[in-house]
Design an enzyme around this catalytic site. Structure first.
Site, PDB file in Angstrom:
ATOM      1  CG  ASP A  89      -1.988  -1.054   1.217  1.00  0.00           C
ATOM      2  OD1 ASP A  89      -1.882  -1.988   0.397  1.00  0.00           O
ATOM      3  OD2 ASP A  89      -2.933  -0.945   2.026  1.00  0.00           O
ATOM      4  CE  LYS A 152      -4.870   1.964   3.059  1.00  0.00           C
ATOM      5  NZ  LYS A 152      -3.720   1.247   3.627  1.00  0.00           N
ATOM      6  CE  LYS A 181      -6.515  -1.362   3.058  1.00  0.00           C
ATOM      7  NZ  LYS A 181      -5.156  -1.885   3.272  1.00  0.00           N
TER       8      LYS A 181
END
Length: 223
Positions: A89, A152, A181
């Protein structure tokens, strides 16, 4: 819906100890979360402990500010994968996005995607709380163009977390083939259900066990 398989069970606080990480790993085994999301120094431990379990090892790159150089982010990615990470991430260069330097933002993401290619999923944290809607859309478009697997919402360390409105906007922007996400402030089953209904395909949370057990009292703050 098996909510556990949508959750990245997360512990990213600076004062995280080995005992804390082991607890998260054991919970991930028990509840069969999608992944554990941990800081890079814990990747090898998690990879060793989770061998043979259907739980991915996720770590963070350029975290939490996104203010590392592109070269540093690419190196961090390669290093994490070498130690056993299967998902990364990364945080975008937020300042460059706000400057309108799309080329830099895209290259930053692209180099991480290339470093991870064929070895790890890449989720791109755009830090929605710092962006206008136009900037959120642009960040998502650049992420898709650079080859990211997911976008995300948040690090969980800035001024705000995920909202259903942002998830819906991100899903609309990236279409059906890129993951979205939700992270930051997702503490209850109700929160998680709202995010999934809005279009999230993954949820990052530290209150994962409370979410699965639908126990609002067990929810903890932040990451």
């Amino acid at each position: 819906m098996n909510i556990a398989k949508l959750i990245d069970h997360t512990i990213l606080k600076a004062n995280t100890t080995k005992e804390d990480v082991m607890k998260v790993i054991e919970e991930a085994k028990e509840y069969k979360f999608a992944s554990v999301c941990i800081n890079p120094p814990w990747v090898k431990l998690a990879a060793d402990e989770l061998a043979g379990h259907d739980v991915d090892v996720c770590t963070v790159i350029g975290f939490p500010l996104g203010a590392s150089t592109t070269e540093t982010k690419a190196f961090e990615t390669k290093d994490a994968i070498a130690k056993g990470a299967t998902e990364v991430d990364m945080v975008i260069n937020v300042g460059a996005l706000k400057d309108g330097d799309n080329e830099l933002v895209e290259k930053d993401i692209y180099e991480v995607v290339q470093a991870a290619k064929g070895k790890a999923l890449v989720k791109v944290i755009i830090e929605t709380c710092l962006l206008t809607d136009e900037e959120k859309v642009r960040a998502c478009e650049l992420s898709v163009k650079a080859g990211a697997d997911f976008v995300k919402t948040s690090t969980g360390f800035s001024t705000g977390g995920a909202t259903a409105e942002d998830i819906a906007l991100m899903r609309k922007t990236v279409g059906p083939n890129v993951g979205v996400k939700a992270s930051g402030g997702v503490r209850t089953r109700e929160d998680a259900d709202k995010m999934v209904a809005a279009g999230a395909s993954r949820v990052g949370a530290s209150a994962s066990v409370a979410i699965v057990l639908n126990d609002a009292k067990g929810a903890t703050d932040n990451y």
